[in-house]
Design a protein around this motif. Structure first.
Motif, PDB file in Angstrom:
ATOM      1  N   GLY A  20      37.196 -17.028 -37.966  1.00 43.43           N
ATOM      2  CA  GLY A  20      36.486 -15.746 -37.996  1.00 43.43           C
ATOM      3  C   GLY A  20      36.897 -14.856 -36.832  1.00 43.43           C
ATOM      4  O   GLY A  20      37.363 -13.736 -37.022  1.00 43.43           O
ATOM      5  N   TYR A  21      36.698 -15.363 -35.627  1.00 42.17           N
ATOM      6  CA  TYR A  21      37.021 -14.563 -34.439  1.00 42.17           C
ATOM      7  C   TYR A  21      38.363 -14.939 -33.830  1.00 42.17           C
ATOM      8  O   TYR A  21      38.749 -14.395 -32.800  1.00 42.17           O
ATOM      9  CB  TYR A  21      35.895 -14.698 -33.403  1.00 42.17           C
ATOM     10  CG  TYR A  21      34.582 -14.089 -33.866  1.00 42.17           C
ATOM     11  CD1 TYR A  21      34.494 -12.719 -34.112  1.00 42.17           C
ATOM     12  CD2 TYR A  21      33.451 -14.869 -34.064  1.00 42.17           C
ATOM     13  CE1 TYR A  21      33.299 -12.150 -34.545  1.00 42.17           C
ATOM     14  CE2 TYR A  21      32.254 -14.309 -34.488  1.00 42.17           C
ATOM     15  CZ  TYR A  21      32.185 -12.951 -34.728  1.00 42.17           C
ATOM     16  OH  TYR A  21      30.998 -12.382 -35.147  1.00 42.17           O
ATOM     17  N   GLN A  22      39.067 -15.877 -34.459  1.00 47.55           N
ATOM     18  CA  GLN A  22      40.393 -16.315 -34.006  1.00 47.55           C
ATOM     19  C   GLN A  22      40.451 -16.572 -32.502  1.00 47.55           C
ATOM     20  O   GLN A  22      41.404 -16.172 -31.807  1.00 47.55           O
ATOM     21  CB  GLN A  22      41.432 -15.271 -34.429  1.00 47.55           C
ATOM     22  CG  GLN A  22      41.170 -14.879 -35.898  1.00 47.55           C
ATOM     23  CD  GLN A  22      42.312 -14.156 -36.546  1.00 47.55           C
ATOM     24  OE1 GLN A  22      42.490 -12.965 -36.346  1.00 47.55           O
ATOM     25  NE2 GLN A  22      43.104 -14.911 -37.306  1.00 47.55           N
ATOM     26  N   GLY A  75      33.486  -9.927 -42.223  1.00 47.07           N
ATOM     27  CA  GLY A  75      32.909 -11.188 -41.777  1.00 47.07           C
ATOM     28  C   GLY A  75      32.569 -12.166 -42.882  1.00 47.07           C
ATOM     29  O   GLY A  75      32.806 -11.895 -44.070  1.00 47.07           O
ATOM     30  N   SER A 121      30.752 -16.594 -29.539  1.00 46.84           N
ATOM     31  CA  SER A 121      31.742 -17.404 -30.222  1.00 46.84           C
ATOM     32  C   SER A 121      32.621 -18.126 -29.204  1.00 46.84           C
ATOM     33  O   SER A 121      33.724 -17.666 -28.886  1.00 46.84           O
ATOM     34  CB  SER A 121      32.603 -16.507 -31.107  1.00 46.84           C
ATOM     35  OG  SER A 121      33.599 -17.275 -31.738  1.00 46.84           O
ATOM     36  N   ASP A 145      29.410 -14.863 -39.244  1.00 46.65           N
ATOM     37  CA  ASP A 145      30.228 -14.194 -38.227  1.00 46.65           C
ATOM     38  C   ASP A 145      30.625 -12.822 -38.737  1.00 46.65           C
ATOM     39  O   ASP A 145      30.551 -12.536 -39.929  1.00 46.65           O
ATOM     40  CB  ASP A 145      31.466 -15.037 -37.869  1.00 46.65           C
ATOM     41  CG  ASP A 145      32.486 -15.139 -38.993  1.00 46.65           C
ATOM     42  OD1 ASP A 145      33.055 -14.092 -39.399  1.00 46.65           O
ATOM     43  OD2 ASP A 145      32.739 -16.263 -39.477  1.00 46.65           O
ATOM     44  N   GLU A 146      30.983 -11.957 -37.797  1.00 45.01           N
ATOM     45  CA  GLU A 146      31.476 -10.630 -38.177  1.00 45.01           C
ATOM     46  C   GLU A 146      32.960 -10.536 -37.857  1.00 45.01           C
ATOM     47  O   GLU A 146      33.449  -9.552 -37.299  1.00 45.01           O
ATOM     48  CB  GLU A 146      30.681  -9.551 -37.429  1.00 45.01           C
ATOM     49  CG  GLU A 146      29.266  -9.398 -37.976  1.00 45.01           C
ATOM     50  CD  GLU A 146      28.260  -9.017 -36.897  1.00 45.01           C
ATOM     51  OE1 GLU A 146      28.560  -8.131 -36.080  1.00 45.01           O
ATOM     52  OE2 GLU A 146      27.173  -9.640 -36.863  1.00 45.01           O
ATOM     53  N   GLY A 147      33.651 -11.601 -38.229  1.00 44.96           N
ATOM     54  CA  GLY A 147      35.075 -11.698 -37.905  1.00 44.96           C
ATOM     55  C   GLY A 147      35.967 -11.161 -39.014  1.00 44.96           C
ATOM     56  O   GLY A 147      35.562 -10.276 -39.770  1.00 44.96           O
ATOM     57  N   VAL A 148      37.148 -11.731 -39.134  1.00 44.55           N
ATOM     58  CA  VAL A 148      38.170 -11.181 -40.035  1.00 44.55           C
ATOM     59  C   VAL A 148      37.833 -11.294 -41.518  1.00 44.55           C
ATOM     60  O   VAL A 148      38.341 -10.523 -42.334  1.00 44.55           O
ATOM     61  CB  VAL A 148      39.558 -11.838 -39.783  1.00 44.55           C
ATOM     62  CG1 VAL A 148      40.027 -11.532 -38.368  1.00 44.55           C
ATOM     63  CG2 VAL A 148      39.525 -13.340 -40.028  1.00 44.55           C
ATOM     64  N   GLY A 177      32.991 -12.603 -29.902  1.00 42.44           N
ATOM     65  CA  GLY A 177      32.210 -12.272 -31.082  1.00 42.44           C
ATOM     66  C   GLY A 177      30.876 -12.985 -31.022  1.00 42.44           C
ATOM     67  O   GLY A 177      30.660 -13.840 -30.170  1.00 42.44           O
TER      68      GLY A 177
END
Ligand SMILES: Nc1ncnc2c1ncn2[C@@H]1O[C@H](COP(=O)(O)OP(=O)(O)O)[C@@H](O)[C@H]1O
Ligand SMILES: Nc1ncnc2c1ncn2[C@@H]1O[C@H](COP(=O)(O)OP(=O)(O)O)[C@@H](O)[C@H]1O
Ligand SMILES: [Mg+2]
Ligand SMILES: [Mg+2]
Lengths: 141, 77, 141
Positions: C57-59, C130, C13, C82-85, C63
């Motif tokens: 997502g990953y701010q 995510g 990311s 994505d596997e973010g917020v 990631g």
């Protein structure tokens, strides 16, 4: 010091993906501000490796090819991996003009091109467990 | 001799960005020609055939020039 | 009937990969023989989705972003994961002009562009697990 950047691409073993792989690696490489010559060299090497995976590794049948492209400092690394038939004698396979393809269909120069256009070529392979070709090239001398 | 050397050096070190731009301009030119000839929007394969490069190469090159569509849109008057 | 073709790309990311993703998808798409306009549409949508993964997502942190591009008959499908917020209220997030970015930094039009340039946009997301954006477009009408 800049972090290593890596992109992994998984694709079907079909001839249409040879050109996709070539251009995708070129797109990735462009972040290293290469010359036209450097990009052509890398594209040729990638073509040869992916073609080998399609033709020899999977012998035209189904399979997945993994491409891992990374940059660390000024060195590009391209890994081309198949889970195909593998190679019994890697040293012999890498000899110029050696080919197992029938009567003059292939030149047997694929590995020689990879070695000519990249700084380093490493082949790990065994019958039944596929082939991994790792190629490195320093960009911008 | 200095001239020649400089020429060789410059040509060996053409940055890929310049070559991509050249390709992209050829593609835009080809598109215009095909539009005139066939009176309809050409596809990437038609453009690639006209330029003599693969459709993948043309697609990549088109991204190198951040030409908004409007710039190579034919002018309807 | 032609088989479904799929390419999967995993990348870090980082904003540098927005360009890579956009061009890689376009290069893949070229096998469907699109017009330049169709290519531009898809590139814009992919850009917006990948930018969202990086920024929201990953701010901006570390990631992995997964891109899955496939073609089946004349339909292109692009999945950006994505596997973010994650997103609490997807319907609200997709409203035109809605943005959680501070004071006018972003336009809030990302999802609207995706919907305008693709035929179908599906967002699956939950806080902590995510976001997956799946976009479809029929090529060559
Ligand atoms: N991925 C692979 N899987 C199995 N065998 C391979 C692979 N790559 C190369 N080989 C073997 O090595 C030989 C030499 O390869 P190469 O130098 O590219 O020449 P060519 O492809 O023209 O035969 C091939 O003929 C084949 O037997
Ligand atoms: N991948 C994502 N992960 C988390 N939140 C997201 C993601 N994508 C979008 N969002 C949320 O949806 C909002 C709207 O997105 P978008 O329409 O692209 O507008 P913008 O990016 O300009 O804010 C964002 O502000 C953010 O809150
Ligand atoms: Mg070969
Ligand atoms: Mg956005």
């Amino acid at each position: 010091m800049k972090k290593r950047e890596v992109v992994t691409i998984k694709m079907d073993s079909v001839s249409e993906n040879e050109e996709f792989a070539r251009v995708a690696v070129a797109v990735f490489l462009s972040r290293m501000n290469p010359t036209l010559e450097e990009i052509e060299d890398v594209k040729t090497a990638v073509s040869e490796a992916v073609t080998n995976a399609v033709i020899h590794g999977y012998q035209g049948g189904e399979g997945t090819i993994t491409l891992e492209v990374s940059v660390e400092e000024d060195v590009l690394t391209v890994l081309v991996q198949d889970e195909g038939v593998g190679i019994r004698d890697v040293a012999k396979a890498m000899e110029p003009m050696y080919t197992t393809a029938p009567d003059g269909e292939r030149s047997g120069m694929g590995f020689s091109f990879m070695e000519a256009f990249m700084d380093q070529v490493e082949v790990v392979s065994a019958p039944g467990s596929g082939t991994t070709v790792t190629m490195r090239k320093k960009i911008g001398r | 001799l200095g001239e020649v050397r400089r020429y060789l050096r410059d040509n060996n070190s053409i940055r890929v960005s310049r070559s991509l731009r050249d390709t992209a301009y050829k593609a835009i030119y080809a598109r215009e020609n095909l539009m005139k000839k066939n009176m309809k929007e050409p596809t990437i394969m038609e453009i690639a055939d006209e330029v003599g490069l693969s459709k993948e190469e043309i697609t990549y090159a088109m991204d190198a020039i951040q030409t908004p569509m409007s710039l190579y849109e034919p002018v309807y008057t």
